[in-house]
Scaffold this active site. Structure first.
Site, PDB file in Angstrom:
ATOM      1  N   SER A   1      16.529   5.844  -5.086  1.00 16.87           N
ATOM      2  CA  SER A   1      15.488   4.996  -6.082  1.00 16.87           C
ATOM      3  C   SER A   1      16.025   6.199  -7.388  1.00 16.87           C
ATOM      4  O   SER A   1      15.987   7.551  -6.783  1.00 16.87           O
ATOM      5  CB  SER A   1      14.682   5.461  -5.836  1.00 16.87           C
ATOM      6  OG  SER A   1      13.823   5.117  -4.611  1.00 16.87           O
TER       7      SER A   1
ATOM      8  N   GLU B   1      11.725  -2.245  11.725  1.00 12.38           N
ATOM      9  CA  GLU B   1      11.557  -1.848  10.868  1.00 12.38           C
ATOM     10  C   GLU B   1       9.887  -0.649  11.732  1.00 12.38           C
ATOM     11  O   GLU B   1       8.796  -1.356  11.821  1.00 12.38           O
ATOM     12  CB  GLU B   1      10.647  -2.159   9.190  1.00 12.38           C
ATOM     13  CG  GLU B   1      11.525  -2.471   8.126  1.00 12.38           C
ATOM     14  CD  GLU B   1      10.398  -2.600   6.985  1.00 12.38           C
ATOM     15  OE1 GLU B   1       9.720  -3.500   7.055  1.00 12.38           O
ATOM     16  OE2 GLU B   1      10.859  -2.321   5.986  1.00 12.38           O
TER      17      GLU B   1
ATOM     18  N   GLU C   1      11.063  -7.934  -2.953  1.00 11.02           N
ATOM     19  CA  GLU C   1      11.218  -6.335  -2.494  1.00 11.02           C
ATOM     20  C   GLU C   1      10.783  -7.200  -1.285  1.00 11.02           C
ATOM     21  O   GLU C   1       9.485  -6.322  -1.338  1.00 11.02           O
ATOM     22  CB  GLU C   1      11.149  -6.027  -3.718  1.00 11.02           C
ATOM     23  CG  GLU C   1      11.427  -6.080  -5.061  1.00 11.02           C
ATOM     24  CD  GLU C   1      12.595  -5.110  -5.491  1.00 11.02           C
ATOM     25  OE1 GLU C   1      13.601  -5.047  -4.289  1.00 11.02           O
ATOM     26  OE2 GLU C   1      13.292  -5.811  -6.134  1.00 11.02           O
ATOM     27  N   LEU C   2      11.569  -7.267  -0.144  1.00 13.76           N
ATOM     28  CA  LEU C   2      10.931  -7.461   0.921  1.00 13.76           C
ATOM     29  C   LEU C   2      11.484  -5.836   2.074  1.00 13.76           C
ATOM     30  O   LEU C   2      11.859  -4.929   1.597  1.00 13.76           O
ATOM     31  CB  LEU C   2      11.201  -8.588   1.820  1.00 13.76           C
ATOM     32  CG  LEU C   2      11.399 -10.250   0.422  1.00 13.76           C
ATOM     33  CD1 LEU C   2      11.135 -10.682   1.178  1.00 13.76           C
ATOM     34  CD2 LEU C   2       9.698 -10.137   0.837  1.00 13.76           C
TER      35      LEU C   2
ATOM     36  N   ARG D   1      10.643  11.093   3.504  1.00 17.51           N
ATOM     37  CA  ARG D   1       9.568  10.794   2.105  1.00 17.51           C
ATOM     38  C   ARG D   1       8.748   9.754   2.801  1.00 17.51           C
ATOM     39  O   ARG D   1       8.973   8.331   3.343  1.00 17.51           O
ATOM     40  CB  ARG D   1      10.255   9.732   1.184  1.00 17.51           C
ATOM     41  CG  ARG D   1      10.584   9.308  -0.143  1.00 17.51           C
ATOM     42  CD  ARG D   1      11.227   9.290  -1.027  1.00 17.51           C
ATOM     43  NE  ARG D   1      10.934   8.631  -2.275  1.00 17.51           N
ATOM     44  CZ  ARG D   1      11.274   7.413  -2.731  1.00 17.51           C
ATOM     45  NH1 ARG D   1      11.545   6.697  -1.768  1.00 17.51           N
ATOM     46  NH2 ARG D   1      10.785   7.029  -3.399  1.00 17.51           N
TER      47      ARG D   1
ATOM     48  N   TRP E   1       0.403  -1.444   0.445  1.00 19.38           N
ATOM     49  CA  TRP E   1       0.014   0.085  -0.427  1.00 19.38           C
ATOM     50  C   TRP E   1       0.342   1.374  -0.181  1.00 19.38           C
ATOM     51  O   TRP E   1      -0.108   2.299  -0.340  1.00 19.38           O
ATOM     52  CB  TRP E   1      -1.381   0.064   1.120  1.00 19.38           C
ATOM     53  CG  TRP E   1       0.324  -0.053   2.801  1.00 19.38           C
ATOM     54  CD1 TRP E   1      -0.071  -2.189   2.767  1.00 19.38           C
ATOM     55  CD2 TRP E   1       0.584   0.525   3.465  1.00 19.38           C
ATOM     56  NE1 TRP E   1       0.912  -1.409   4.180  1.00 19.38           N
ATOM     57  CE2 TRP E   1       1.061  -0.434   4.505  1.00 19.38           C
ATOM     58  CE3 TRP E   1       0.694   1.694   3.210  1.00 19.38           C
ATOM     59  CZ2 TRP E   1       2.477   0.941   5.363  1.00 19.38           C
ATOM     60  CZ3 TRP E   1       1.893   3.012   4.081  1.00 19.38           C
ATOM     61  CH2 TRP E   1       2.644   1.419   4.935  1.00 19.38           C
ATOM     62  N   ASN E   2       2.408   1.141  -0.037  1.00 17.86           N
ATOM     63  CA  ASN E   2       3.531   2.934   0.781  1.00 17.86           C
ATOM     64  C   ASN E   2       3.108   2.880  -0.890  1.00 17.86           C
ATOM     65  O   ASN E   2       3.597   4.538  -0.988  1.00 17.86           O
ATOM     66  CB  ASN E   2       3.907   1.935   1.315  1.00 17.86           C
ATOM     67  CG  ASN E   2       5.528   1.306   0.684  1.00 17.86           C
ATOM     68  OD1 ASN E   2       4.553   0.101  -0.340  1.00 17.86           O
ATOM     69  ND2 ASN E   2       6.140   1.539   1.271  1.00 17.86           N
TER      70      ASN E   2
ATOM     71  N   CYS F   1      10.134   1.091   2.604  1.00 17.79           N
ATOM     72  CA  CYS F   1      11.299   0.333   2.616  1.00 17.79           C
ATOM     73  C   CYS F   1      12.609   1.195   2.897  1.00 17.79           C
ATOM     74  O   CYS F   1      13.239   0.136   3.785  1.00 17.79           O
ATOM     75  CB  CYS F   1      10.851  -0.707   1.746  1.00 17.79           C
ATOM     76  SG  CYS F   1      10.982  -0.109   0.053  1.00 17.79           S
TER      77      CYS F   1
HETATM   78  P1  NAP Z   1       2.421  -6.773   3.516  1.00 18.62           P
HETATM   79  O1  NAP Z   1       1.452  -7.285   4.697  1.00 18.62           O
HETATM   80  O2  NAP Z   1       3.595  -7.992   3.679  1.00 18.62           O
HETATM   81  O3  NAP Z   1       1.870  -7.119   1.988  1.00 18.62           O
HETATM   82  C1  NAP Z   1       1.969  -6.644   1.201  1.00 18.62           C
HETATM   83  C2  NAP Z   1       0.597  -6.943   0.427  1.00 18.62           C
HETATM   84  O4  NAP Z   1       1.090  -8.634   0.282  1.00 18.62           O
HETATM   85  C3  NAP Z   1      -0.927  -7.131  -0.155  1.00 18.62           C
HETATM   86  O5  NAP Z   1      -0.737  -6.716  -1.334  1.00 18.62           O
HETATM   87  C4  NAP Z   1      -1.293  -7.633   0.812  1.00 18.62           C
HETATM   88  O6  NAP Z   1      -2.326  -7.688   0.896  1.00 18.62           O
HETATM   89  C5  NAP Z   1      -0.334  -9.216   0.310  1.00 18.62           C
HETATM   90  N1  NAP Z   1      -0.538 -10.594   1.243  1.00 18.62           N
HETATM   91  C6  NAP Z   1      -0.661 -10.640   1.910  1.00 18.62           C
HETATM   92  N2  NAP Z   1      -0.365 -11.823   2.685  1.00 18.62           N
HETATM   93  C7  NAP Z   1      -0.703 -12.266   1.403  1.00 18.62           C
HETATM   94  C8  NAP Z   1      -0.548 -13.623   1.068  1.00 18.62           C
HETATM   95  N3  NAP Z   1      -0.040 -14.974   2.840  1.00 18.62           N
HETATM   96  N4  NAP Z   1      -0.858 -13.981  -0.235  1.00 18.62           N
HETATM   97  C9  NAP Z   1      -0.348 -13.263  -0.837  1.00 18.62           C
HETATM   98  N5  NAP Z   1      -0.502 -12.241  -0.245  1.00 18.62           N
HETATM   99  C10 NAP Z   1      -0.035 -11.499   0.838  1.00 18.62           C
HETATM  100  O7  NAP Z   1       3.323  -5.642   3.375  1.00 18.62           O
HETATM  101  P2  NAP Z   1       3.146  -4.252   3.530  1.00 18.62           P
HETATM  102  O8  NAP Z   1       2.070  -3.872   5.603  1.00 18.62           O
HETATM  103  O9  NAP Z   1       1.324  -3.956   2.658  1.00 18.62           O
HETATM  104  O10 NAP Z   1       4.413  -3.135   2.956  1.00 18.62           O
HETATM  105  C11 NAP Z   1       5.149  -2.893   4.314  1.00 18.62           C
HETATM  106  C12 NAP Z   1       5.841  -3.633   3.575  1.00 18.62           C
HETATM  107  O11 NAP Z   1       6.593  -3.357   2.455  1.00 18.62           O
HETATM  108  C13 NAP Z   1       7.770  -3.472   4.174  1.00 18.62           C
HETATM  109  O12 NAP Z   1       8.048  -4.502   5.298  1.00 18.62           O
HETATM  110  C14 NAP Z   1       8.045  -3.241   3.439  1.00 18.62           C
HETATM  111  O13 NAP Z   1       9.603  -2.740   3.549  1.00 18.62           O
HETATM  112  C15 NAP Z   1       7.706  -3.716   2.448  1.00 18.62           C
HETATM  113  N6  NAP Z   1       8.179  -2.703   0.926  1.00 18.62           N
HETATM  114  C16 NAP Z   1       9.242  -3.483   0.032  1.00 18.62           C
HETATM  115  C17 NAP Z   1       9.835  -2.256  -0.892  1.00 18.62           C
HETATM  116  C18 NAP Z   1      11.097  -2.916  -1.559  1.00 18.62           C
HETATM  117  O14 NAP Z   1      10.817  -2.428  -3.024  1.00 18.62           O
HETATM  118  N7  NAP Z   1      11.535  -3.685  -1.299  1.00 18.62           N
HETATM  119  C19 NAP Z   1       8.962  -1.259  -1.208  1.00 18.62           C
HETATM  120  C20 NAP Z   1       8.085  -1.201  -0.962  1.00 18.62           C
HETATM  121  C21 NAP Z   1       7.613  -1.549   0.797  1.00 18.62           C
HETATM  122  P3  NAP Z   1      -3.919  -7.051   1.688  1.00 18.62           P
HETATM  123  O15 NAP Z   1      -3.639  -5.765   1.342  1.00 18.62           O
HETATM  124  O16 NAP Z   1      -4.899  -8.001   0.810  1.00 18.62           O
HETATM  125  O17 NAP Z   1      -3.096  -7.218   3.727  1.00 18.62           O
END
Ligand code: NAP
Length: 485
Positions: free
Chosen positions: A448, A388, A257-258, A285, A157-158, A291
């Protein structure tokens, strides 16, 4: 303008095989405004049948799409780049509304995100294999690059636009079809993006979007299907590991990408004012919900007080409020849980001995707000240095020697972004070689760039998005042995 006008009457449905439609059973999913907790609108809540329909559409479109001339694929991306750029303000408002970031920041994300379409429009025509004589002579070795095939993209979502375009751009350029599941808290931007790609001439079935609240069953169902060839995920490390495990039976290709836990190191020889400027970008930002956000400020003891005071002054001058209002610098966090988590980390750090330079007090009133906060003398093992933060909090920990700084920086399971401020060239080289991170910003708080390979090591995942490297994630190599003739 509020950006919702980007979405046509049917465009809050599922986009499958080039058609907008309701979810099976007509279920809907609320989209909430994080600035006040009210319901903004709703979107279709896709079922598992809908998920399979989307994969069916992607599979049906794959063979013809792979044969489309690269120039045509590139032109579709270039047209979409133009359409989104023309509507940048609407996209920015829509994103601000569903995610909370300020419109100015959202404009920045549109400019960044859409650049992946322009970059990969240019890369589509540069996919090539190689030809060589075998070292022992005789045969000739030929390699052919082919699209991986139908992909599943799951985005967070971010960055509702950029996390999608980073995957969709290279996949289109490479000739892959795809099913996209955006985050259920911010689905609107992806739906608007799908509309633009259709308008740009993307053939039916190449891109399919399923909004759903059933994330676990959704990924399990699609990953069990042997027609799915690749999963690219951006999100938390915990969910990434689930998807990696689920990929085992079909041995799908993966890009992960975690999460991150970026150190921001300020050495005694740094330009402290420049470091504060960089810190404002690297920390603030996206309200710290990135992330790549600077998570741990590691500052040499001799400049820590000056750095903390200057950063504190800048942070306390920021205005908190609704992202669409004029004069606002910092929007709300995504939800109540995010505020509680940031708040708990700050409380624990204070309990561990940190002092508050600015912020730290929750505002009253509706919405999920947390104030810009600076903490000094945070013990290195305080939980805020381990997790984080994903919020506008800058914890400052001090160090005495270069070795200690590197040790502290690398002492994390994550390895995504890192930042270093120093004016010493020899130190810059030493540090760049010893930091265990996929990306290192030297005297810069913003790393980025669509032309650069974005990605992490360790538990921040694997694979790269952007740059020349990004398209390789969507290509397979076939080797053909030929006799010399
Ligand atoms: P998240 O909870 O892991 O959710 C990300 C996506 O995965 C959402 O679309 C979510 O769906 C889905 N999801 C959750 N559980 C799932 C499952 N078991 N199977 C399939 N899909 C599933 O992460 P977030 O809270 O949205 O985002 C924040 C995280 O993203 C942070 O850790 C951040 O560091 C990381 N991030 C990494 C990068 C990078 O490039 N490395 C960039 C941006 C963000 P729902 O929305 O329906 O829950």
């Amino acid at each position: 303008m509020n950006g919702l006008d980007l979405l046509g009457p049917d465009q809050r449905g599922l986009f499958i095989g080039g058609t907008w439609r309701e979810a099976e059973g007509g279920e809907r999913l609320d989209v909430v405004d994080p600035a006040d907790g009210s319901v903004l609108t709703d979107v279709a809540d896709g079922s598992l049948h809908d998920a399979v329909d989307a994969l069916d559409a992607a599979v049906a479109a794959q063979a013809a799409w792979a044969k489309t001339p690269p120039r045509e694929r590139g032109e579709i991306l270039r047209t979409a780049f133009g359409l989104i750029t023309d509507r940048a303000d609407q996209f920015a408002h829509l994103m601000s509304l569903e995610m909370g970031k300020t419109v100015a920041e959202a404009r920045g994300e549109v400019a960044y995100g859409v650049e992946f379409f322009r970059w990969y429009a240019e890369e589509a025509v540069r996919i090539h294999g190689r030809w060589m004589q075998a070292p022992a002579g005789g045969s000739r070795l030929l390699t052919i690059k082919k699209p991986v095939g139908p992909c599943l993209f799951i985005t967070p979502w971010n960055f509702p636009l950029a996390m999608g375009t980073r995957k969709i751009g290279p996949a289109i350029a490479a000739g892959c079809t795809m099913v996209v599941k955006p985050a259920s808290q911010t689905p609107l931007t992806m739906l608007a993006l799908a509309g633009v790609l259709a308008e740009a001439g993307l053939p039916d079935g190449v891109l399919n979007v399923v909004t759903t609240s059933r994330h676990s069953e959704f990924s399990k169902t699609l990953q069990a299907d042997d027609r799915l060839r690749k999963v690219s995920f951006t999100g938390s490390t915990g969910v990434g590991k689930v998807l990696v495990r689920q990929s085992a039976d079909q041995l799908q290709r993966l890009s992960m990408e975690l999460g991150g836990n970026a150190p921001f190191i300020v050495f005694e020889d740094a330009d402290v004012d420049a470091a504060v400027d960089g810190a404002m970008i690297a920390k603030m930002r996206n309200m710290g919900e990135a992330c790549t956000a600077a998570n741990r400020f590691l500052v040499h003891r001799s400049v820590a007080q000056e750095f903390a005071e200057k950063l504190g002054r800048r942070m306390s001058g920021l205005t908190l409020g609704r992202g669409q209002d004029d004069g606002v610098d910092v929007g709300p966090l995504i939800d109540e849980k995010a505020v509680e988590s940031v708040s708990q980390l700050v409380t624990d750090a204070i309990h561990d001995g940190a002092t508050v330079v600015t912020g730290g007090e929750l505002p009253t009133g509706p919405g999920y707000f947390y104030p810009p906060t600076v903490l000094l003398d945070v013990p290195v093992d305080s939980e805020i240095n381990v997790q984080e933060i994903f919020g506008p909090v800058a914890p400052i920990t001090t160090f005495e020697t270069e070795d200690e700084a590197v040790r502290q920086a690398n002492d994390t399971e994550y390895g995504l972004a890192s930042y270093v401020y120093t004016r010493d060239l020899a130190r810059t080289i030493r540090i760049a070689e010893s930091l265990e991170f996929g990306m290192i910003g030297i005297n810069s708080g913003l790393i980025s760039n669509p032309a650069a390979p974005f990605g992490g090591v360790k538990q921040s995942g694997f694979g790269r998005e952007g740059g020349f490297e990004g398209i390789e994630e969507y290509l397979e190599t076939t080797y053909v042995a030929l006799p010399a003739g």
